[in-house]
Motif scaffolding. Structure first.
Motif, PDB file in Angstrom:
ATOM      1  N   LEU A  24      -8.397   4.715 -15.276  1.00 63.05           N
ATOM      2  CA  LEU A  24      -7.751   3.800 -14.335  1.00 63.05           C
ATOM      3  C   LEU A  24      -8.285   2.380 -14.488  1.00 63.05           C
ATOM      4  O   LEU A  24      -9.477   2.159 -14.659  1.00 63.05           O
ATOM      5  CB  LEU A  24      -7.968   4.279 -12.902  1.00 63.05           C
ATOM      6  CG  LEU A  24      -7.251   5.576 -12.505  1.00 63.05           C
ATOM      7  CD1 LEU A  24      -7.584   5.938 -11.066  1.00 63.05           C
ATOM      8  CD2 LEU A  24      -5.746   5.445 -12.688  1.00 63.05           C
ATOM      9  N   HIS A  33       0.816  -1.213   0.000  1.00 61.38           N
ATOM     10  CA  HIS A  33       0.000   0.000   0.000  1.00 61.38           C
ATOM     11  C   HIS A  33       0.851   1.265   0.000  1.00 61.38           C
ATOM     12  O   HIS A  33       1.965   1.293   0.541  1.00 61.38           O
ATOM     13  CB  HIS A  33      -0.967   0.000   1.191  1.00 61.38           C
ATOM     14  CG  HIS A  33      -0.332  -0.050   2.539  1.00 61.38           C
ATOM     15  ND1 HIS A  33      -0.122   1.079   3.315  1.00 61.38           N
ATOM     16  CD2 HIS A  33       0.143  -1.086   3.281  1.00 61.38           C
ATOM     17  CE1 HIS A  33       0.435   0.744   4.463  1.00 61.38           C
ATOM     18  NE2 HIS A  33       0.616  -0.569   4.475  1.00 61.38           N
ATOM     19  N   ASN A  36       0.284   5.861  -0.093  1.00 58.98           N
ATOM     20  CA  ASN A  36      -0.629   6.995   0.076  1.00 58.98           C
ATOM     21  C   ASN A  36       0.144   8.291  -0.103  1.00 58.98           C
ATOM     22  O   ASN A  36       1.363   8.334   0.123  1.00 58.98           O
ATOM     23  CB  ASN A  36      -1.271   6.978   1.472  1.00 58.98           C
ATOM     24  CG  ASN A  36      -0.256   7.037   2.596  1.00 58.98           C
ATOM     25  OD1 ASN A  36       0.236   5.998   3.031  1.00 58.98           O
ATOM     26  ND2 ASN A  36       0.077   8.237   3.074  1.00 58.98           N
ATOM     27  N   MET A  91       0.226   4.703 -12.603  1.00 57.82           N
ATOM     28  CA  MET A  91      -0.491   3.849 -11.655  1.00 57.82           C
ATOM     29  C   MET A  91      -0.988   2.585 -12.369  1.00 57.82           C
ATOM     30  O   MET A  91      -0.940   1.482 -11.804  1.00 57.82           O
ATOM     31  CB  MET A  91      -1.660   4.599 -11.019  1.00 57.82           C
ATOM     32  CG  MET A  91      -1.249   5.809 -10.184  1.00 57.82           C
ATOM     33  SD  MET A  91      -0.206   5.417  -8.766  1.00 57.82           S
ATOM     34  CE  MET A  91      -1.438   4.879  -7.577  1.00 57.82           C
ATOM     35  N   TYR A 121      -9.778   9.698 -13.893  1.00 52.09           N
ATOM     36  CA  TYR A 121     -10.136   8.480 -13.165  1.00 52.09           C
ATOM     37  C   TYR A 121     -10.803   7.454 -14.071  1.00 52.09           C
ATOM     38  O   TYR A 121     -10.744   6.244 -13.817  1.00 52.09           O
ATOM     39  CB  TYR A 121     -11.000   8.817 -11.952  1.00 52.09           C
ATOM     40  CG  TYR A 121     -10.231   8.666 -10.666  1.00 52.09           C
ATOM     41  CD1 TYR A 121     -10.496   7.639  -9.780  1.00 52.09           C
ATOM     42  CD2 TYR A 121      -9.198   9.537 -10.355  1.00 52.09           C
ATOM     43  CE1 TYR A 121      -9.774   7.480  -8.615  1.00 52.09           C
ATOM     44  CE2 TYR A 121      -8.468   9.399  -9.190  1.00 52.09           C
ATOM     45  CZ  TYR A 121      -8.746   8.370  -8.331  1.00 52.09           C
ATOM     46  OH  TYR A 121      -8.011   8.217  -7.182  1.00 52.09           O
ATOM     47  N   TYR A 179      -1.390   9.107 -13.581  1.00 50.40           N
ATOM     48  CA  TYR A 179      -2.401   8.071 -13.704  1.00 50.40           C
ATOM     49  C   TYR A 179      -1.984   6.936 -14.638  1.00 50.40           C
ATOM     50  O   TYR A 179      -2.195   5.754 -14.307  1.00 50.40           O
ATOM     51  CB  TYR A 179      -3.740   8.687 -14.099  1.00 50.40           C
ATOM     52  CG  TYR A 179      -4.289   9.604 -13.033  1.00 50.40           C
ATOM     53  CD1 TYR A 179      -4.644   9.108 -11.780  1.00 50.40           C
ATOM     54  CD2 TYR A 179      -4.433  10.971 -13.253  1.00 50.40           C
ATOM     55  CE1 TYR A 179      -5.129   9.938 -10.782  1.00 50.40           C
ATOM     56  CE2 TYR A 179      -4.913  11.808 -12.266  1.00 50.40           C
ATOM     57  CZ  TYR A 179      -5.259  11.296 -11.037  1.00 50.40           C
ATOM     58  OH  TYR A 179      -5.732  12.124 -10.051  1.00 50.40           O
ATOM     59  N   VAL A 195      -2.535  10.902  -5.228  1.00 47.99           N
ATOM     60  CA  VAL A 195      -1.508  10.495  -6.191  1.00 47.99           C
ATOM     61  C   VAL A 195      -0.868  11.728  -6.830  1.00 47.99           C
ATOM     62  O   VAL A 195       0.302  11.704  -7.209  1.00 47.99           O
ATOM     63  CB  VAL A 195      -2.141   9.590  -7.277  1.00 47.99           C
ATOM     64  CG1 VAL A 195      -1.208   9.372  -8.452  1.00 47.99           C
ATOM     65  CG2 VAL A 195      -2.559   8.259  -6.666  1.00 47.99           C
ATOM     66  N   ASP A 253      -3.804   1.949  -3.205  1.00 46.06           N
ATOM     67  CA  ASP A 253      -3.380   3.335  -2.966  1.00 46.06           C
ATOM     68  C   ASP A 253      -4.504   4.090  -2.260  1.00 46.06           C
ATOM     69  O   ASP A 253      -5.670   4.010  -2.649  1.00 46.06           O
ATOM     70  CB  ASP A 253      -3.024   4.059  -4.261  1.00 46.06           C
ATOM     71  CG  ASP A 253      -2.482   5.445  -3.982  1.00 46.06           C
ATOM     72  OD1 ASP A 253      -1.300   5.550  -3.596  1.00 46.06           O
ATOM     73  OD2 ASP A 253      -3.239   6.430  -4.114  1.00 46.06           O
ATOM     74  N   ARG A 276     -12.156   1.501  -8.467  1.00 47.55           N
ATOM     75  CA  ARG A 276     -12.251   2.864  -7.939  1.00 47.55           C
ATOM     76  C   ARG A 276     -13.328   2.860  -6.848  1.00 47.55           C
ATOM     77  O   ARG A 276     -14.506   2.687  -7.139  1.00 47.55           O
ATOM     78  CB  ARG A 276     -12.602   3.835  -9.066  1.00 47.55           C
ATOM     79  CG  ARG A 276     -11.611   3.800 -10.227  1.00 47.55           C
ATOM     80  CD  ARG A 276     -12.054   4.718 -11.367  1.00 47.55           C
ATOM     81  NE  ARG A 276     -13.290   4.263 -11.982  1.00 47.55           N
ATOM     82  CZ  ARG A 276     -13.360   3.570 -13.125  1.00 47.55           C
ATOM     83  NH1 ARG A 276     -12.260   3.251 -13.779  1.00 47.55           N
ATOM     84  NH2 ARG A 276     -14.524   3.205 -13.628  1.00 47.55           N
ATOM     85  N   TYR A 279      -1.932  -1.210  -9.989  1.00 47.26           N
ATOM     86  CA  TYR A 279      -2.718  -1.042  -8.761  1.00 47.26           C
ATOM     87  C   TYR A 279      -4.063  -1.750  -8.912  1.00 47.26           C
ATOM     88  O   TYR A 279      -4.705  -1.690  -9.963  1.00 47.26           O
ATOM     89  CB  TYR A 279      -2.915   0.435  -8.447  1.00 47.26           C
ATOM     90  CG  TYR A 279      -1.767   1.012  -7.659  1.00 47.26           C
ATOM     91  CD1 TYR A 279      -1.830   1.117  -6.275  1.00 47.26           C
ATOM     92  CD2 TYR A 279      -0.593   1.410  -8.285  1.00 47.26           C
ATOM     93  CE1 TYR A 279      -0.764   1.614  -5.530  1.00 47.26           C
ATOM     94  CE2 TYR A 279       0.480   1.911  -7.567  1.00 47.26           C
ATOM     95  CZ  TYR A 279       0.395   2.015  -6.191  1.00 47.26           C
ATOM     96  OH  TYR A 279       1.444   2.497  -5.461  1.00 47.26           O
ATOM     97  N   GLN A 301      -7.836   1.855  -5.930  1.00 51.04           N
ATOM     98  CA  GLN A 301      -7.478   3.255  -5.719  1.00 51.04           C
ATOM     99  C   GLN A 301      -8.668   4.012  -5.174  1.00 51.04           C
ATOM    100  O   GLN A 301      -9.819   3.747  -5.558  1.00 51.04           O
ATOM    101  CB  GLN A 301      -7.023   3.916  -7.033  1.00 51.04           C
ATOM    102  CG  GLN A 301      -5.642   3.489  -7.481  1.00 51.04           C
ATOM    103  CD  GLN A 301      -5.168   4.246  -8.702  1.00 51.04           C
ATOM    104  OE1 GLN A 301      -4.982   3.669  -9.767  1.00 51.04           O
ATOM    105  NE2 GLN A 301      -4.972   5.541  -8.549  1.00 51.04           N
TER     106      GLN A 301
END
Length: 530
Positions: A121, A30, A32, A92, A118, A89, A73, A69, A125, A97, A100
């Motif tokens: 991704l 993990h 952050n 990621m 987003y 992004y 970010v 995460d 989410r 990942y 997120q």
């Protein structure tokens, strides 16, 4: 010391790679608050290529790996200032990942931009307590997800911070916030009903309290069905198992059972590692989990780093190099960031007064009726990097003041500014200009506010130079929103700060400020005369 082959650093990576996983082991990795730190910092810490090398070594050694995460970010370096998420992004996704959640800085460019990025991704989410119905982000988030490992079901839910007085209201317009503990408990209970053997809450609410909002420890104490909290927002480095009195790693829940709370600090300097034997969940406590913080450093030779990621980053890095190298001034002493008072806080408050004074003079010359500026205020949370001694570059300033804030002149009543300083005193200080001294009892309780050595009149109106983010009552300074914004600058604050530095440099003046706090314990002299 050879950083690449230092015994201590190399041993950490080797230990992770060498431990093979039992069939029912789950390893949770993990992060952050990585805040756009794409490259290692000046101390060789952090960096996405280096993080990817560690992630790959764990995946090579373990059967079941969950990569999570906990938000923020973006925002903090020139990569986001210039490219708005085009770098962070995709990276990621390249790191793979699985889960997120949003941090508050994902909102910095508004909901439309948040949704645009987003949507790209590949991770799940999650957000259980943000309702995006009717907004550009509608349909992008789910409250929770369930993953199965060797017959064991693991539920994961996302919890986000109360955006009020933290995120500019225009940047989340239409979004509804649902209470933290109430929502998390309801979703966790539902995950247990669906047969989850373990429930993980991934949160961006913080572990350290600086207002009355719920934090991870409140959630842990109020929970019944959450086994592990992986948090972010407060940049707290929670040490495995023991932690500290201020930041413990184990908290008892509402039924007396232990809940682990984890957070890795900031800037991707550490990769969190938690190994759990899923077959023993019924009898295990968090003390039985194998928890570590893996230091992310630049110890890896270049040829061992992910070539695809390196090739992706390189053209962006080249575009930033000219800005990073452009020297605009010189600091005669280093000014650290992360302090609520001191040189950098003082310097930025003084810059606010200087700019506001010149702006007011120009506006009056153009015929606007405007009182002279009395004082200035900035927010220390907006100072994202230290100013080193020596040459100061354009890139350093743009990265240090990355937010799209604008200077404003505010007509504010003395009582409202005093109330704002009352809040600042409880926080431990704020970036105020040299005209102001805030007197306290030494325990964070305000006693008086002085303007140019004279106690501020609560009934008088003053002209304050500040930024719109504060004038709107954000960063918990809600009393400032009672003032009236009488003028707002068109340019971003970072441009005005660059202009200020250029003007000082033309005068031959080095950059720096008095490091002494402008928040002082009031001296009380007792009258001992007969």
């Amino acid at each position: 010391m050879n950083r690449y082959f230092s015994t201590a650093l190399a041993a950490a990576a080797m230990a992770v790679a060498a431990v093979g996983g039992a069939a029912s082991d789950l390893v949770i990795l993990h992060t952050n608050d990585t805040h756009s730190l794409i490259d290692p910092d000046a101390n060789g810490e952090g960096g996405v290529l280096q993080r990817k090398a560690l992630i790959d070594s764990v995946r090579a050694a373990e059967k079941n790996v969950l990569l999570v995460d906990a938000g923020d970010v973006v925002q903090g370096t020139l990569y986001f200032k210039f490219f708005k998420g085009d770098v962070e992004y995709p990276l990621m996704n390249m790191m793979g990942y699985d889960v997120q959640i949003l941090g508050n800085h994902e909102f910095d460019n508004g909901l439309d931009e948040l949704a645009r990025y987003y949507r790209t991704l590949k991770a799940d989410r999650l957000s259980a307590n943000y309702d995006f119905s009717g907004t550009a982000a509608e349909g992008l988030f789910i409250p929770s997800t369930i993953r199965e490992y060797d017959g064991h079901r693991v539920g994961i839910l996302g919890i986000n911070i109360d955006p009020s007085s933290l995120i500019a209201s225009s940047n989340y317009e239409g979004m509804k916030f649902l209470p933290v503990s109430e929502t998390a408990n309801a979703v966790a209970a539902d995950l247990k009903r669906q047969g989850c053997d373990m429930v993980i809450a991934v949160t961006h609410i913080g572990a350290m309290r600086d207002n009355d909002k719920e934090i991870d420890y409140d959630l842990a104490a109020a929970s019944k069905d959450i086994d592990l909290i992986i948090g972010g927002h407060s940049h707290t480095l929670i040490r495995p198992h023991n932690g500290t009195p201020e930041a413990p790693s184990i908290v008892r829940n509402a039924e007396g059972r232990p809940v682990m709370v984890a957070q890795t600090g900031k800037y991707g300097r550490y990769l969190g590692y938690i190994k759990i034997d899923l077959d023993k969940l019924d009898s295990a406590t968090p003390a039985d989990f194998d928890q570590r913080l893996i230091h992310v450093t630049d110890r890896f030779p270049a040829e061992t780093l992910d070539a695809e990621m390196a090739a992706f980053i390189e053209p962006f890095r080249r575009q930033l190099e000219a800005v990073d190298r452009h020297v605009i001034g010189r600091a005669d002493v280093a000014m650290p960031n992360g302090l609520r008072t001191g040189a950098y806080a003082n310097w930025s408050g003084d810059v606010a007064t200087s700019f506001g004074t010149h702006a007011a003079d120009s506006l009056r010359a153009a015929g606007m009726e405007l009182r002279p500026v009395d004082f200035g205020m900035m927010n220390v949370g907006g100072i994202r990097h230290a100013m080193p001694e020596g040459d100061v570059t354009e890139g350093e300033i743009l990265a240090t003041f990355p937010f799209a804030n604008h200077f404003v002149l505010v007509d504010i009543k003395g009582a409202d500014f005093i109330d704002a300083m009352r809040i600042a005193a409880t926080k431990g200080g704020e970036a105020i200009s040299d005209e102001i001294r805030v007197l306290t009892d030494g325990d964070g309780n305000l006693t008086r506010v002085l303007l140019n050595g004279v106690e501020m009149d609560p009934e008088q109106h003053y002209t304050m130079s500040t930024i719109d983010y504060l004038a709107w009552g954000n960063d918990d300074f809600t009393p400032l929103a009672k003032g009236e914004i009488v003028w707002r600058d068109d340019a971003e604050v970072s441009l005005r700060i660059l202009e200020h530095i250029a003007a000082e440099t033309r005068k031959g003046m080095p950059l720096g400020a008095d490091p002494r706090s402008r928040f002082l314990k009031e001296v009380v002299i007792e009258n001992t005369a007969d």
